[in-house]
Write a protein that holds these residues in place. Structure first.
Motif, PDB file in Angstrom:
ATOM      1  N   VAL A 177       0.830  -1.209   0.000  1.00  0.00           N
ATOM      2  CA  VAL A 177       0.000   0.000   0.000  1.00  0.00           C
ATOM      3  C   VAL A 177       0.861   1.255   0.000  1.00  0.00           C
ATOM      4  O   VAL A 177       0.596   2.195  -0.767  1.00  0.00           O
ATOM      5  CB  VAL A 177      -0.979  -0.008   1.203  1.00  0.00           C
ATOM      6  N   VAL A 178       1.899   1.280   0.828  1.00  0.00           N
ATOM      7  CA  VAL A 178       2.774   2.458   0.894  1.00  0.00           C
ATOM      8  C   VAL A 178       3.459   2.689  -0.454  1.00  0.00           C
ATOM      9  O   VAL A 178       3.484   3.813  -0.962  1.00  0.00           O
ATOM     10  CB  VAL A 178       3.813   2.314   2.033  1.00  0.00           C
ATOM     11  N   VAL A 179       3.989   1.634  -1.051  1.00  0.00           N
ATOM     12  CA  VAL A 179       4.651   1.774  -2.358  1.00  0.00           C
ATOM     13  C   VAL A 179       3.635   2.197  -3.424  1.00  0.00           C
ATOM     14  O   VAL A 179       3.937   3.026  -4.285  1.00  0.00           O
ATOM     15  CB  VAL A 179       5.374   0.468  -2.751  1.00  0.00           C
ATOM     16  N   SER A 180       2.438   1.662  -3.369  1.00  0.00           N
ATOM     17  CA  SER A 180       1.403   2.030  -4.338  1.00  0.00           C
ATOM     18  C   SER A 180       1.027   3.502  -4.243  1.00  0.00           C
ATOM     19  O   SER A 180       0.828   4.166  -5.260  1.00  0.00           O
ATOM     20  CB  SER A 180       0.148   1.189  -4.118  1.00  0.00           C
ATOM     21  N   ILE A 181       0.929   4.023  -3.037  1.00  0.00           N
ATOM     22  CA  ILE A 181       0.546   5.421  -2.836  1.00  0.00           C
ATOM     23  C   ILE A 181       1.710   6.355  -3.146  1.00  0.00           C
ATOM     24  O   ILE A 181       1.530   7.410  -3.749  1.00  0.00           O
ATOM     25  CB  ILE A 181       0.047   5.634  -1.393  1.00  0.00           C
ATOM     26  N   ALA A 182       2.913   5.961  -2.738  1.00  0.00           N
ATOM     27  CA  ALA A 182       4.068   6.842  -2.855  1.00  0.00           C
ATOM     28  C   ALA A 182       4.666   6.902  -4.260  1.00  0.00           C
ATOM     29  O   ALA A 182       5.399   7.825  -4.573  1.00  0.00           O
ATOM     30  CB  ALA A 182       5.146   6.410  -1.877  1.00  0.00           C
ATOM     31  N   SER A 183       4.355   5.941  -5.099  1.00  0.00           N
ATOM     32  CA  SER A 183       5.003   5.867  -6.407  1.00  0.00           C
ATOM     33  C   SER A 183       3.979   5.911  -7.531  1.00  0.00           C
ATOM     34  O   SER A 183       3.132   5.029  -7.650  1.00  0.00           O
ATOM     35  CB  SER A 183       5.812   4.577  -6.506  1.00  0.00           C
ATOM     36  N   ALA A 184       4.114   6.909  -8.374  1.00  0.00           N
ATOM     37  CA  ALA A 184       3.244   6.991  -9.553  1.00  0.00           C
ATOM     38  C   ALA A 184       3.636   5.937 -10.581  1.00  0.00           C
ATOM     39  O   ALA A 184       2.843   5.581 -11.457  1.00  0.00           O
ATOM     40  CB  ALA A 184       3.330   8.375 -10.165  1.00  0.00           C
ATOM     41  N   ALA A 185       4.858   5.418 -10.485  1.00  0.00           N
ATOM     42  CA  ALA A 185       5.348   4.432 -11.443  1.00  0.00           C
ATOM     43  C   ALA A 185       4.868   3.017 -11.111  1.00  0.00           C
ATOM     44  O   ALA A 185       5.039   2.105 -11.913  1.00  0.00           O
ATOM     45  CB  ALA A 185       6.868   4.456 -11.494  1.00  0.00           C
ATOM     46  N   PHE A 186       4.287   2.804  -9.930  1.00  0.00           N
ATOM     47  CA  PHE A 186       3.820   1.485  -9.507  1.00  0.00           C
ATOM     48  C   PHE A 186       2.303   1.516  -9.321  1.00  0.00           C
ATOM     49  O   PHE A 186       1.818   1.924  -8.279  1.00  0.00           O
ATOM     50  CB  PHE A 186       4.503   1.061  -8.201  1.00  0.00           C
ATOM     51  N   PRO A 187       1.547   1.121 -10.366  1.00  0.00           N
ATOM     52  CA  PRO A 187       0.084   1.145 -10.266  1.00  0.00           C
ATOM     53  C   PRO A 187      -0.435  -0.047  -9.458  1.00  0.00           C
ATOM     54  O   PRO A 187      -0.768  -1.091 -10.014  1.00  0.00           O
ATOM     55  CB  PRO A 187      -0.358   1.077 -11.721  1.00  0.00           C
ATOM     56  N   GLY A 188      -0.450   0.102  -8.142  1.00  0.00           N
ATOM     57  CA  GLY A 188      -0.770  -0.991  -7.234  1.00  0.00           C
ATOM     58  C   GLY A 188      -2.104  -1.668  -7.489  1.00  0.00           C
ATOM     59  O   GLY A 188      -2.187  -2.894  -7.454  1.00  0.00           O
ATOM     60  N   ILE A 189      -3.134  -0.908  -7.748  1.00  0.00           N
ATOM     61  CA  ILE A 189      -4.457  -1.506  -7.971  1.00  0.00           C
ATOM     62  C   ILE A 189      -4.452  -2.370  -9.223  1.00  0.00           C
ATOM     63  O   ILE A 189      -4.971  -3.486  -9.220  1.00  0.00           O
ATOM     64  CB  ILE A 189      -5.545  -0.414  -8.056  1.00  0.00           C
ATOM     65  N   LEU A 190      -3.839  -1.876 -10.287  1.00  0.00           N
ATOM     66  CA  LEU A 190      -3.765  -2.634 -11.534  1.00  0.00           C
ATOM     67  C   LEU A 190      -2.948  -3.915 -11.343  1.00  0.00           C
ATOM     68  O   LEU A 190      -3.354  -4.988 -11.795  1.00  0.00           O
ATOM     69  CB  LEU A 190      -3.162  -1.770 -12.638  1.00  0.00           C
TER      70      LEU A 190
END
Length: 69
Positions: free
Chosen positions: A40-53
């Motif tokens: 979750v932290v990486v998904s929120i903090a990074s625009a390059a990592f689309p966590g939901i996708l």
């Protein structure tokens, strides 16, 4: 040392949504709660990592525990 193969499967018991991160944590012997927080932290903090996708794709590709022969 013998290596036992554990497949990538979604967990039935350790799940918040679909069991994806619980299954990954079990596969590598990691703490599932810590993995979820990091994801979750990486998904929120990074625009390059689309966590939901990424999570949705893993949900579609990983079989549920017990579905693998």
């Amino acid at each position: 040392m013998e290596h036992t193969h554990r497949p990538f499967v979604r967990s039935r018991n350790d799940r918040m949504l679909a069991g994806v991160l619980g299954g990954i944590a079990r596969r590598f012997g990691w703490n599932s709660t810590l993995l979820r927080v990091v994801f979750v932290v990486v998904s929120i903090a990074s625009a390059a990592f689309p966590g939901i996708l990424v999570y949705l794709i893993m949900w579609l590709l990983m079989p549920e525990e017990g579905e693998v022969a």
